[in-house]
Design a protein around this motif. Structure first.
Motif, PDB file in Angstrom:
ATOM      1  N   ILE A 162     -55.376  66.715 -10.118  1.00 53.25           N
ATOM      2  CA  ILE A 162     -55.045  67.176 -11.461  1.00 53.25           C
ATOM      3  C   ILE A 162     -53.913  66.317 -12.001  1.00 53.25           C
ATOM      4  CG2 ILE A 162     -54.351  69.131 -12.885  1.00 53.25           C
ATOM      5  CD1 ILE A 162     -55.642  69.822  -9.411  1.00 53.25           C
ATOM      6  N   LEU A 163     -54.169  65.670 -13.125  1.00 56.35           N
ATOM      7  CA  LEU A 163     -53.236  64.718 -13.720  1.00 56.35           C
ATOM      8  C   LEU A 163     -52.759  65.203 -15.078  1.00 56.35           C
ATOM      9  CD1 LEU A 163     -55.278  61.447 -13.122  1.00 56.35           C
ATOM     10  CD2 LEU A 163     -53.355  62.240 -11.750  1.00 56.35           C
ATOM     11  N   GLU A 164     -51.459  65.170 -15.290  1.00 56.86           N
ATOM     12  CA  GLU A 164     -50.941  65.300 -16.648  1.00 56.86           C
ATOM     13  C   GLU A 164     -50.918  63.897 -17.260  1.00 56.86           C
ATOM     14  OE1 GLU A 164     -46.694  65.739 -18.835  1.00 56.86           O
ATOM     15  OE2 GLU A 164     -47.069  67.214 -17.255  1.00 56.86           O
ATOM     16  N   LEU A 165     -51.528  63.751 -18.440  1.00 50.29           N
ATOM     17  CA  LEU A 165     -51.627  62.447 -19.089  1.00 50.29           C
ATOM     18  C   LEU A 165     -51.009  62.508 -20.480  1.00 50.29           C
ATOM     19  CD1 LEU A 165     -55.274  61.534 -18.022  1.00 50.29           C
ATOM     20  CD2 LEU A 165     -53.145  60.615 -17.079  1.00 50.29           C
ATOM     21  N   SER A 166     -50.111  61.585 -20.761  1.00 50.58           N
ATOM     22  CA  SER A 166     -49.455  61.542 -22.065  1.00 50.58           C
ATOM     23  C   SER A 166     -50.216  60.633 -23.019  1.00 50.58           C
ATOM     24  CB  SER A 166     -48.023  61.015 -21.913  1.00 50.58           C
ATOM     25  OG  SER A 166     -48.044  59.631 -21.615  1.00 50.58           O
ATOM     26  N   SER A 167     -49.916  60.748 -24.301  1.00 49.91           N
ATOM     27  CA  SER A 167     -50.532  59.865 -25.291  1.00 49.91           C
ATOM     28  C   SER A 167     -50.150  58.416 -25.028  1.00 49.91           C
ATOM     29  CB  SER A 167     -50.106  60.279 -26.703  1.00 49.91           C
ATOM     30  OG  SER A 167     -48.692  60.202 -26.848  1.00 49.91           O
ATOM     31  N   PHE A 168     -48.941  58.190 -24.484  1.00 53.90           N
ATOM     32  CA  PHE A 168     -48.511  56.830 -24.180  1.00 53.90           C
ATOM     33  C   PHE A 168     -49.408  56.199 -23.121  1.00 53.90           C
ATOM     34  CE2 PHE A 168     -43.751  57.822 -25.203  1.00 53.90           C
ATOM     35  CZ  PHE A 168     -44.108  58.091 -26.510  1.00 53.90           C
ATOM     36  N   GLN A 169     -49.796  56.984 -22.126  1.00 45.46           N
ATOM     37  CA  GLN A 169     -50.698  56.470 -21.101  1.00 45.46           C
ATOM     38  C   GLN A 169     -52.113  56.304 -21.645  1.00 45.46           C
ATOM     39  OE1 GLN A 169     -49.518  59.820 -18.554  1.00 45.46           O
ATOM     40  NE2 GLN A 169     -49.257  58.365 -16.878  1.00 45.46           N
ATOM     41  N   LEU A 170     -52.568  57.305 -22.384  1.00 48.25           N
ATOM     42  CA  LEU A 170     -53.966  57.338 -22.810  1.00 48.25           C
ATOM     43  C   LEU A 170     -54.314  56.237 -23.807  1.00 48.25           C
ATOM     44  CD1 LEU A 170     -54.361  61.195 -23.220  1.00 48.25           C
ATOM     45  CD2 LEU A 170     -55.598  59.767 -21.586  1.00 48.25           C
ATOM     46  N   GLU A 171     -53.352  55.792 -24.603  1.00 49.26           N
ATOM     47  CA  GLU A 171     -53.706  54.898 -25.710  1.00 49.26           C
ATOM     48  C   GLU A 171     -54.242  53.550 -25.247  1.00 49.26           C
ATOM     49  OE1 GLU A 171     -50.393  54.135 -28.275  1.00 49.26           O
ATOM     50  OE2 GLU A 171     -49.040  53.623 -26.632  1.00 49.26           O
ATOM     51  N   ILE A 172     -54.037  53.176 -23.967  1.00 44.07           N
ATOM     52  CA  ILE A 172     -54.610  51.915 -23.489  1.00 44.07           C
ATOM     53  C   ILE A 172     -55.685  52.137 -22.433  1.00 44.07           C
ATOM     54  CG2 ILE A 172     -52.512  50.630 -24.001  1.00 44.07           C
ATOM     55  CD1 ILE A 172     -51.987  50.554 -20.948  1.00 44.07           C
ATOM     56  N   MET A 173     -56.001  53.385 -22.104  1.00 46.02           N
ATOM     57  CA  MET A 173     -56.906  53.635 -20.991  1.00 46.02           C
ATOM     58  C   MET A 173     -58.370  53.507 -21.396  1.00 46.02           C
ATOM     59  SD  MET A 173     -54.851  56.678 -18.985  1.00 46.02           S
ATOM     60  CE  MET A 173     -56.218  57.014 -17.867  1.00 46.02           C
ATOM     61  N   THR A 174     -59.205  53.037 -20.451  1.00 39.40           N
ATOM     62  CA  THR A 174     -60.639  52.870 -20.691  1.00 39.40           C
ATOM     63  C   THR A 174     -61.444  53.601 -19.619  1.00 39.40           C
ATOM     64  OG1 THR A 174     -60.602  50.789 -19.452  1.00 39.40           O
ATOM     65  CG2 THR A 174     -60.336  50.646 -21.845  1.00 39.40           C
ATOM     66  N   VAL A 175     -60.875  54.674 -19.101  1.00 40.00           N
ATOM     67  CA  VAL A 175     -61.556  55.515 -18.119  1.00 40.00           C
ATOM     68  C   VAL A 175     -61.114  56.948 -18.372  1.00 40.00           C
ATOM     69  CG1 VAL A 175     -59.738  55.124 -16.408  1.00 40.00           C
ATOM     70  CG2 VAL A 175     -62.000  55.857 -15.643  1.00 40.00           C
ATOM     71  N   SER A 176     -62.022  57.907 -18.169  1.00 40.05           N
ATOM     72  CA  SER A 176     -61.718  59.318 -18.386  1.00 40.05           C
ATOM     73  C   SER A 176     -61.881  60.099 -17.095  1.00 40.05           C
ATOM     74  CB  SER A 176     -62.658  59.920 -19.443  1.00 40.05           C
ATOM     75  OG  SER A 176     -62.428  59.381 -20.714  1.00 40.05           O
ATOM     76  N   PRO A 177     -61.145  61.200 -16.953  1.00 35.90           N
ATOM     77  CA  PRO A 177     -61.335  62.055 -15.782  1.00 35.90           C
ATOM     78  C   PRO A 177     -62.626  62.862 -15.885  1.00 35.90           C
ATOM     79  CG  PRO A 177     -59.723  63.010 -17.259  1.00 35.90           C
ATOM     80  CD  PRO A 177     -60.069  61.674 -17.829  1.00 35.90           C
ATOM     81  N   ARG A 178     -63.036  63.412 -14.758  1.00 39.58           N
ATOM     82  CA  ARG A 178     -64.271  64.204 -14.685  1.00 39.58           C
ATOM     83  C   ARG A 178     -64.177  65.462 -15.557  1.00 39.58           C
ATOM     84  NH1 ARG A 178     -66.859  65.016  -8.697  1.00 39.58           N
ATOM     85  NH2 ARG A 178     -68.729  66.188  -9.223  1.00 39.58           N
ATOM     86  N   VAL A 179     -63.001  66.101 -15.563  1.00 37.94           N
ATOM     87  CA  VAL A 179     -62.707  67.231 -16.448  1.00 37.94           C
ATOM     88  C   VAL A 179     -61.519  66.819 -17.308  1.00 37.94           C
ATOM     89  CG1 VAL A 179     -62.064  69.662 -16.627  1.00 37.94           C
ATOM     90  CG2 VAL A 179     -63.513  68.887 -14.730  1.00 37.94           C
ATOM     91  N   ALA A 180     -61.689  66.858 -18.626  1.00 40.08           N
ATOM     92  CA  ALA A 180     -60.634  66.416 -19.544  1.00 40.08           C
ATOM     93  C   ALA A 180     -60.278  67.566 -20.474  1.00 40.08           C
ATOM     94  CB  ALA A 180     -61.097  65.214 -20.359  1.00 40.08           C
ATOM     95  N   ALA A 181     -58.979  67.878 -20.558  1.00 39.68           N
ATOM     96  CA  ALA A 181     -58.531  68.987 -21.395  1.00 39.68           C
ATOM     97  C   ALA A 181     -57.547  68.489 -22.441  1.00 39.68           C
ATOM     98  CB  ALA A 181     -57.872  70.073 -20.543  1.00 39.68           C
ATOM     99  N   VAL A 182     -57.773  68.900 -23.691  1.00 43.48           N
ATOM    100  CA  VAL A 182     -56.822  68.674 -24.788  1.00 43.48           C
ATOM    101  C   VAL A 182     -56.362  70.053 -25.243  1.00 43.48           C
ATOM    102  CG1 VAL A 182     -56.402  67.645 -27.033  1.00 43.48           C
ATOM    103  CG2 VAL A 182     -58.042  66.579 -25.463  1.00 43.48           C
ATOM    104  N   LEU A 183     -55.121  70.387 -24.982  1.00 44.83           N
ATOM    105  CA  LEU A 183     -54.623  71.737 -25.241  1.00 44.83           C
ATOM    106  C   LEU A 183     -54.348  71.972 -26.716  1.00 44.83           C
ATOM    107  CD1 LEU A 183     -52.063  72.036 -22.290  1.00 44.83           C
ATOM    108  CD2 LEU A 183     -54.543  72.447 -22.278  1.00 44.83           C
ATOM    109  N   ASN A 184     -53.633  71.059 -27.344  1.00 44.57           N
ATOM    110  CA  ASN A 184     -53.210  71.190 -28.737  1.00 44.57           C
ATOM    111  C   ASN A 184     -52.683  69.841 -29.190  1.00 44.57           C
ATOM    112  OD1 ASN A 184     -50.360  71.096 -27.752  1.00 44.57           O
ATOM    113  ND2 ASN A 184     -50.879  73.128 -26.987  1.00 44.57           N
ATOM    114  N   ILE A 185     -52.613  69.629 -30.498  1.00 47.91           N
ATOM    115  CA  ILE A 185     -52.059  68.375 -31.032  1.00 47.91           C
ATOM    116  C   ILE A 185     -51.253  68.716 -32.279  1.00 47.91           C
ATOM    117  CG2 ILE A 185     -52.507  66.016 -31.751  1.00 47.91           C
ATOM    118  CD1 ILE A 185     -55.302  66.236 -30.546  1.00 47.91           C
TER     119      ILE A 185
END
Length: 458
Positions: A162-185
């Motif tokens: 289980i990974l906590e991922l920030s927008s700073f990390q995600l903005e360059i990533m080209t792979v997604s986890p098997r289960v992806a959750a977006v809580l709120n924005i």
């Protein structure tokens, strides 16, 4: 998956992520260069952690000469994409990555990634507790705790990650986890992302590389998170405190439920949830939907919901002194999180707020401060702005309880003043609303200092 043996890799940013990544890359046989804009005397503990390893250092700046012969440029979370060296790397076609990207490319376990403006750390830790209760070998990391890149070879195919991922990390990533959750924005980090549209797009990237067998969990009650349903490529599940959802987790007549198939399973009653605050019901619902998607059974989900008491620096009760409770919410680095913290208590509040300004609006939060806090003590670079906003709100809203507001320079002064002004039965709440970088390395250091100051009260 990139071949790293013999690759010339440059890491920008020698912090927690950069240090872990450098150690791992050396083990892979890469030629590693680390660059940080801070001088060596400010990086002592990180340099010590790499002592003896064949790592080259370029400190004090990020010169473009670092790109000569570079095969891969890795960015730590605090490194923005608009600085010259990153833009030049993109122009030259040098690929970008970070520790989370390299980890997900290689991880053999069941992976879940959790992002959102608020609640992601609590939700990540709670999903970990649910998976552990279900008997899975469980790893929790990413933007919380230790970067997991150093342990990727140890993780087996049936492990839960289980990974906590920030927008700073995600903005360059080209792979997604098997289960992806977006809580709120909600508005945040606009000093980095510039526009709300860019911030939402960064969060959406957690979904963009999933396939039809993967699972997306979205916060139904948040319009920005709910709007990402159109981008979901796999199975969609929601969590909601406001309506019963067809797939996911929801609240109905005071009971939390999880429904992943035809049957809705009862998790627990609202009053049985140990976490403080109504907002934490969303976190429990989100965690249930994610953990259930990772195969955790309802008994394990229920057990964790009933026993999990939170993580440090997030509405953490530090101590009670002369009938006054001191609560550490140093994680609150946005005005919205201050509102959430204020609404978690029924007792009168002495609010300590301040830090460094992120350029976010304070008007709505100032109205909540005027209605919920009896005393406001503002500190740090943001202090004047908070006092002005609260004073204006006190003049225009109904139901004002704010009796006293003042400005001090430091957190130490704020705690001392709070100790003198608080009454038995009240809560002294550190919920800053600004970043810590005007006085501390990060929110954790600020929270630890708050704890020390409170423990020192007689």
């Amino acid at each position: 998956m990139r071949e790293l043996r013999g690759a010339r890799v440059v890491i920008l940013g020698l912090g927690r992520q950069g240090t872990a990544l450098a150690r791992w890359l050396v083990r892979q046989g890469a030629e590693v260069t680390v660059s940080d804009r801070q001088p060596a005397e400010r990086l002592g503990r990180f340099l010590q952690a790499l002592e003896g390893l064949p790592v080259r250092y370029v400190l004090g700046d990020h010169p473009l000469s670092l790109l000569e012969g570079c095969d891969l440029l890795c960015l730590s979370g605090g490194v923005p994409l608009d600085i010259p060296i990153v833009q030049e790397a993109v122009r030259r076609g040098i690929p970008l990555a970070n520790d989370a990207q390299l980890f997900l490319e290689r991880c053999r376990g069941w992976t879940a990634g959790i992002t959102g403006t608020s609640g992601k750390t609590t939700t990540t830790a709670l999903v970990g507790a649910m998976c552990q209760a279900a008997g899975f070998r469980t790893w929790v990391g990413g933007n919380i705790g230790n970067p997991l890149i150093e342990f990727v070879e140890e993780i087996g195919p049936e492990d839960r990650v289980i990974l906590e991922l920030s927008s700073f990390q995600l903005e360059i990533m080209t792979v997604s986890p098997r289960v992806a959750a977006v809580l709120n924005i909600a508005p945040n980090h606009l000093d980095r992302h510039k526009t709300m549209e860019a911030y939402i797009a960064a969060k959406q990237r957690i979904l963009d590389f999933q396939d039809v067998e993967d699972v997306a969990v979205l916060g139904y009650d948040d319009p920005n998170a709910r709007s990402l349903a159109a981008a979901v490529r796999g199975r969609l599940r929601f969590f909601s405190r406001e309506r019963e959802v067809a797939r996911g987790a929801f609240l109905r007549e005071g009971t939390l439920f999880l429904r992943l198939g035809s049957e809705a399973w009862s998790i627990c009653r609202v009053e049985e949830v140990r976490l403080r605050g109504r907002h934490n019901l969303w976190n429990v619902l989100a965690a249930a939907a994610v953990a259930g998607s990772l195969g955790a059974d309802i008994g394990a989900i229920r057990e964790a919901a009933l026993t999990f008491s939170g993580v440090p620096h997030r509405l953490e009760q530090v101590r009670e002194v002369r009938g006054v409770r001191y609560v550490n919410d140093s994680i609150a680095t946005t005005p919205e999180r201050v509102r959430v913290a204020l609404e978690a208590f029924e007792e009168p509040i002495v609010l300590l707020a301040g830090g460094r300004d992120k350029g976010l609006p304070w008007e709505e939060t100032a109205e909540v401060i005027a209605r919920r806090a009896r005393v406001l003590i503002a500190f740090g670079e943001l202090g004047d702005r908070i006092v002005e906003a609260a004073r204006a709100a006190r003049a225009r809203v109904d139901g004002v309880v704010l009796e006293h507001l003042e400005r001090v320079a430091t957190l130490e002064e704020a705690v001392a003043r709070a100790a003198g002004l608080a009454r038995p039965g009240e809560v002294v709440l550190l919920s800053p609303g600004g970043t810590s970088f005007d006085a501390y390395r990060d929110f954790e250091e600020r929270g630890m200092h708050f704890r020390q100051l409170v423990e020192a009260l007689s």
